[in-house]
Design an enzyme around this catalytic site. Structure first.
Site, short mmCIF file in Angstrom:
data_model
loop_
_atom_site.label_atom_id
_atom_site.label_comp_id
_atom_site.label_asym_id
_atom_site.label_seq_id
_atom_site.Cartn_x
_atom_site.Cartn_y
_atom_site.Cartn_z
N ASP A 186 0.91 -1.14 0.00
CA ASP A 186 0.00 0.00 0.00
C ASP A 186 0.94 1.18 0.00
OD1 ASP A 186 -1.39 2.30 0.87
OD2 ASP A 186 -2.99 1.02 1.60
N HIS A 187 1.04 1.88 -1.12
CA HIS A 187 2.13 2.86 -1.22
C HIS A 187 2.03 3.98 -0.20
CE1 HIS A 187 -0.65 5.24 -3.72
NE2 HIS A 187 0.16 6.27 -3.53
N HIS A 249 -5.78 2.66 1.45
CA HIS A 249 -5.04 3.80 2.01
C HIS A 249 -5.71 4.40 3.26
CE1 HIS A 249 -3.18 3.29 -1.79
NE2 HIS A 249 -3.95 4.07 -2.48
C1 BG6 Z 1 -3.99 5.11 -5.97
C2 BG6 Z 1 -5.37 5.25 -6.55
O1 BG6 Z 1 -3.91 3.99 -5.15
O2 BG6 Z 1 -3.69 6.26 -5.21
C3 BG6 Z 1 -5.49 6.51 -7.37
O3 BG6 Z 1 -5.66 4.13 -7.36
C4 BG6 Z 1 -5.03 7.71 -6.58
O4 BG6 Z 1 -6.82 6.68 -7.83
C5 BG6 Z 1 -3.68 7.46 -5.94
O5 BG6 Z 1 -4.99 8.82 -7.46
C6 BG6 Z 1 -3.28 8.59 -5.01
O6 BG6 Z 1 -1.96 8.39 -4.60
P1 BG6 Z 1 -1.02 9.64 -4.31
O7 BG6 Z 1 0.25 9.03 -3.81
O8 BG6 Z 1 -0.89 10.40 -5.58
O9 BG6 Z 1 -1.74 10.43 -3.26
#
Ligand code: BG6
Length: 499
Positions: A186-187, A249
């Site tokens: 989960d980044h 997230h």
């Molecule tokens: C992803 C979603 O996991 O996270 C996207 O699939 C979203 O829809 C993105 O835009 C947001 O990540 P970050 O790091 O740009 O806030």
């Protein structure tokens, strides 16, 4: 060059062992946008010296083509500046295997590339329907063997679309890989500001004593984006904001904010506490969705000064789509610490501002002492953790307005990463890749976390299905979301933080 004194103690290097990293789906978007830049950054920091990187995809490329592509990725407009010689050196180290995910020969070729390398890391940057086949072929080719080193796979969301499919998917690819060899990304967990939540809470004396239902009125978690669905209409139509952002997230952020202190910082102690939070969430089912949730979709509007179409007019989106691009929930936790404290979650695309933040709103003190006016101008204390952008933390508190009267106004104490550490924050993928290489799974989701999150989200999905599309609201692109979201606050005193 002079050492930056503010950077002392940052970025303690952790040297990965010699390893072979294989990226399945190397011709895709994730490889280009995230993986190659992160690996190059590790290369620049000296952490990739003993790593062999192999791209694996169906595309009709050779190692030479792939190298040229990688070189171009490093030259992209938004790529950080780096000496051309370093980019050349990095590109010269990557290899390419052209194969379908079902072709045994492709896996045999992988085995032949680094026969003596004891450690293997497989990044599945592919659609999830390929996970099972890839995992099985890796095993069949003898590449999951751990007798001389390690063999790990990294997978990405979407890990299912409801509880049943998530369980089936997990079982399918996990049959050949024991849980401790699977790294689920989960980044958000790789973001510096997200990791800081635990440090803030448990590394300071002053926050933890007030981090409970005696002092906290409610908590807001916001993930607002200005971008629309972009070119991902096909994926997003089957997902929606609840699956795309909340299931992973946002519930991860919630569990970090609400968890009890772990006994240790080892991966399982931390994840044990997080999973307890997820299990303590009161289910929202069909009889609760009308009161506890809001879902909406963006209509045409003006975003950042430009006219933009509504969601239904986006490419690959059905003209009568009822997919939500905005979702807000009132979440209650059944625990001694949090009983009675609502956690208000909202996320949406095409909103007025890009902001991910967690705000802890404390109870209002009895201000009668200061007379009538103070009661209206003073606001309850709020601690805001700015996850992105303008990463930092702000504490709002009340101070006397200089003068003869006892009037007060809310002012702020502010911490900003940029000025405090004078160092660019590492990209989430860089940290996560390095953790997987050295075997630290703390920032990866364990199977039971994913399961519990789906359990909660599936109740809502079922409730929405029963409720039908008529319950979907609309908001103008570029606005701060649907009016209906204010109904979740359930108190005149509460306000969503301004976007
Ligand atoms: C992803 C979603 O996991 O996270 C996207 O699939 C979203 O829809 C993105 O835009 C947001 O990540 P970050 O790091 O740009 O806030």
């Amino acid at each position: 060059m002079q050492e930056n004194p503010l950077a002392a103690g940052l970025g303690l290097p952790r040297e990965p062992p010699p390893l072979s990293l294989v990226i399945f789906g190397a011709s895709g978007d994730l490889t280009r946008r995230k993986l190659i830049p992160a690996l190059f950054s590790l290369h620049m920091k000296g952490s990739a010296a003993r790593m062999l990187i192999t791209g694996f995809a169906r595309r009709d490329w050779t190692t030479e083509t792939f190298r040229a592509r990688v070189r171009a990725m490093l030259d992209a407009e938004d790529a950080p500046a780096a000496p051309a010689a370093e980019k050349d050196a990095f590109a010269a180290r990557v290899q390419f295997v052209r194969s379908s995910f079902e072709d045994r020969e492709g896996y045999a070729a992988l085995g032949a590339i680094a026969p003596d390398c004891p450690n293997r890391l497989f990044y599945l940057a592919t659609p999830p329907d390929a996970y099972q086949s890839i995992a099985e072929h890796i095993r069949e080719a003898g590449l999951s063997d751990q007798s001389r080193g390690y063999s790990r796979i990294i997978v990405e969301k979407p890990l299912g679309r409801d509880l049943a499919s998530a369980r089936a998917l997990n079982e399918s690819f996990a049959s050949g890989f024991p849980e401790h060899q699977i790294y689920r990304i989960d980044h958000y967990l790789g973001k510096e500001t997200v990791q800081n939540i635990m440090l803030l809470r448990f590394g300071n004396e002053i926050f933890e004593p007030v981090w409970n239902n005696r002092y906290v009125d409610h908590v807001q978690i916001t993930m607002a984006e200005t971008i629309g669905v972009e070119a991902r209409g096909r994926y997003y139509e089957g997902a929606g904001a609840l699956r795309d952002m909340i299931q992973n997230h946002m519930l991860q952020l919630l569990s970090l904010v609400a968890m009890e202190p772990p006994v240790d910082l080892d991966p399982d102690s931390v994840r044990d506490e997080k999973v307890k939070v997820l299990k303590s969430i009161k289910p929202i089912r069909a009889d609760g969705v009308a009161a506890e949730t809001v879902r909406a979709q963006y209509a045409a509007g003006i975003a950042e000064g430009t006219e933009v179409p509504g969601y239904r007019q986006e490419p690959d989106v059905a003209p009568d789509s009822s997919t939500e691009t905005y979702a807000a929930l009132r979440v209650s936790l059944d625990s001694w610490r949090w009983a009675g404290v609502p956690f208000l979650l909202r996320t949406g695309k095409r909103l007025s501002r890009r902001a991910t933040e967690i705000s802890v709103h404390f109870k209002r003190p009895p201000l009668n002492l200061f007379g009538g006016r103070a009661r209206f101008s003073a606001q309850p204390n709020v601690l805001v953790l700015r996850i992105q952008p303008r990463e930092g933390i702000t504490l709002g508190f009340n101070a006397k307005i200089p003068g003869y009267a006892s009037d007060m106004r809310t002012v702020a104490m502010d911490f900003a990463y940029g000025s405090a550490f004078a160092e660019d924050l590492p990209e989430a993928y860089e940290r996560l890749l390095l953790d997987a290489m050295v075997g630290d799974s703390t920032l990866f989701m364990r199977k039971d976390e994913v399961d519990s999150a789906w359990q909660f989200v599936t109740g809502i999905l079922e409730g929405w299905a029963e409720e039908g599309a008529a319950a979907l609201s609309f908001y103008g692109a570029g606005s701060s979301g649907p009016e209906e979201a204010s109904r979740l606050l359930a108190s005149e005193e509460r306000r969503w933080r301004r976007l």
